[in-house]
Design a protein around this motif. Structure first.
Motif, PDB file in Angstrom:
ATOM      1  N   ALA A 219      11.237  29.355 -20.022  1.00  0.00           N
ATOM      2  CA  ALA A 219      12.464  30.094 -20.499  1.00  0.00           C
ATOM      3  C   ALA A 219      13.314  29.194 -21.448  1.00  0.00           C
ATOM      4  O   ALA A 219      13.698  29.112 -22.414  1.00  0.00           O
ATOM      5  N   SER A 222      11.001  27.204 -24.636  1.00  0.00           N
ATOM      6  CA  SER A 222      10.385  27.952 -25.620  1.00  0.00           C
ATOM      7  C   SER A 222      11.227  29.106 -26.201  1.00  0.00           C
ATOM      8  O   SER A 222      12.174  29.451 -25.459  1.00  0.00           O
ATOM      9  N   ARG A 223      10.734  29.880 -27.135  1.00  0.00           N
ATOM     10  CA  ARG A 223      11.659  30.966 -27.759  1.00  0.00           C
ATOM     11  C   ARG A 223      11.046  32.249 -27.281  1.00  0.00           C
ATOM     12  O   ARG A 223       9.840  32.507 -27.090  1.00  0.00           O
ATOM     13  N   SER A 224      11.969  33.169 -26.534  1.00  0.00           N
ATOM     14  CA  SER A 224      11.488  34.278 -26.021  1.00  0.00           C
ATOM     15  C   SER A 224      12.144  35.483 -26.953  1.00  0.00           C
ATOM     16  O   SER A 224      13.481  35.210 -27.610  1.00  0.00           O
ATOM     17  N   ASP A 258      15.833  38.082 -31.036  1.00  0.00           N
ATOM     18  CA  ASP A 258      16.112  36.904 -30.080  1.00  0.00           C
ATOM     19  C   ASP A 258      17.194  37.226 -29.069  1.00  0.00           C
ATOM     20  O   ASP A 258      18.203  38.145 -29.614  1.00  0.00           O
ATOM     21  N   GLN A 282       8.171  38.993 -25.956  1.00  0.00           N
ATOM     22  CA  GLN A 282       7.415  38.158 -26.413  1.00  0.00           C
ATOM     23  C   GLN A 282       7.665  36.675 -25.714  1.00  0.00           C
ATOM     24  O   GLN A 282       9.009  36.199 -25.757  1.00  0.00           O
ATOM     25  N   GLN A 283       6.931  35.863 -25.135  1.00  0.00           N
ATOM     26  CA  GLN A 283       7.461  34.698 -24.404  1.00  0.00           C
ATOM     27  C   GLN A 283       6.196  33.345 -24.622  1.00  0.00           C
ATOM     28  O   GLN A 283       5.181  33.935 -24.589  1.00  0.00           O
TER      29      GLN A 283
END
Length: 325
Positions: A219, A222-224, A258, A282-283
């Motif tokens: 988390a 990275s971009r979730s 986002d 998406q993760q």
């Protein structure tokens, strides 16, 4: 008894080179702790210092509150696999384990038990020098399990294992942790680590970069986002904007949001009778998060001038078995 591995300011220098730089962390029982870092990050040196194979320049590492060399019958405290080839090739699998058992006061019947656990009973009388890499890994794991220790360390335990073997070692490590044991595993195989580890310790250039749960690590690094596809794109954009939701238009008809929960977006769409063809959180994968965190800590960078679409040379097309005859 609760048993842990505790590092405090652990440092190792080789001349001007600082291999391990002031590492402080604790490996706790009941979970699988993954140990990650780029090549040259200091992982192997750290694990060797844990086992007293290398002496720290500064700092301290304790196993169950003691230095490794203070442990009586150490295999009953901590079992380790650092190098599957670290055995006398002229000895049979049984005799290799028997020597370890006798030196640590472990009964012979335990040798039979661990050979059965790792699936090597049928080849127990065969010499280790004839073993494949995967069989050698299994024998090394048997040695780690021999003393029924509460702490286990594995360095690249899936090397040479086939898919069945990888599945087996993954479940073995999980079951050992579920028994309340301390399990510390280093691996470069990110996909496998993502399925095995509960907690991560990440180092780069000898320094601690992260000491956190698997979920938190991904988390934070990275971009979730939520990906949306709809035939009513303009209407959905109006609804999301009215609700204060920031939307990124990707240019291929897909929308990305986002910082919002997919449930909330789905409820908004339902309230306004909007059709959704896709609504998917998406993760990033563990590998993507790891690459993001360690980008500045990679010591060895590979570069290629070969275009991505260029054909491979014949020997690479045919694989490693091609001899160019």
């Amino acid at each position: 008894m609760v048993r842990m591995i505790e590092l405090a300011g652990l440092t190792k220098r080789y001349g001007e080179k600082v291999a391990v730089n002031n590492l402080t962390f604790t490996v706790r029982p009941g979970i699988v702790t993954g140990f990650l870092g780029p090549n040259g990050a200091g992982k192997s040196t750290t694990m060797r210092m844990m086992l007293g194979l290398d002496r720290p320049t500064a700092g301290d590492v304790r196993i169950d509150g003691k230095h490794y060399d203070q442990l009586k019958d150490p295999l009953t405290y901590i079992g380790a696999l650092l190098d599957a080839k670290a055995m006398h090739g002229g000895r049979s699998a049984f005799n290799h384990l028997l020597c370890l058992a006798q030196s640590n006061g472990i009964p012979t019947k335990r040798v039979h038990e661990v050979l059965d656990t790792v699936g090597l009973t049928a080849v127990a009388k065969k010499k280790a020098k004839g073993f494949s890499l995967g069989m050698g890994q299994r024998l090394g794991i048997a040695g780690a399990l021999l003393g029924d220790p509460r702490i286990l360390m594995f360095d690249e335990p899936v090397n040479g294992l086939d898919p069945e073997g990888i599945h087996w070692i993954r479940n073995l490590m999980k079951s050992l942790a579920a028994q309340g044991r301390t399990v510390f595993v280093s691996s470069h195989l990110m996909s496998e680590m993502a399925l095995t580890a509960d907690h991560l310790v990440v180092i780069g250039q000898g320094r601690l970069l992260a000491d956190t749960s698997m979920a938190d690590f991904i988390a934070r690094n990275s971009r979730s986002y939520v990906r949306i596809r709809t035939p009513q794109r303009e209407r959905l954009l109006d609804v999301l904007h009215a609700a204060g939701v920031t939307v990124v238009e990707t240019g291929n008809g897909t929308l990305e949001v986002d910082g919002s929960k997919s449930e909330y977006i789905g409820e908004l769409a339902a309230q306004h009778q909007l059709v959704l063809h896709e609504l998917s959180p998406q993760q990033a994968s563990l590998e993507e998060a790891f690459m993001q965190l360690t980008a500045e800590s990679v010591e060895y960078h590979a570069h290629s001038d070969t275009p991505v679409d260029a054909p491979l040379p014949p020997q690479q097309q045919w694989g490693d078995g091609w001899k160019g005859k």
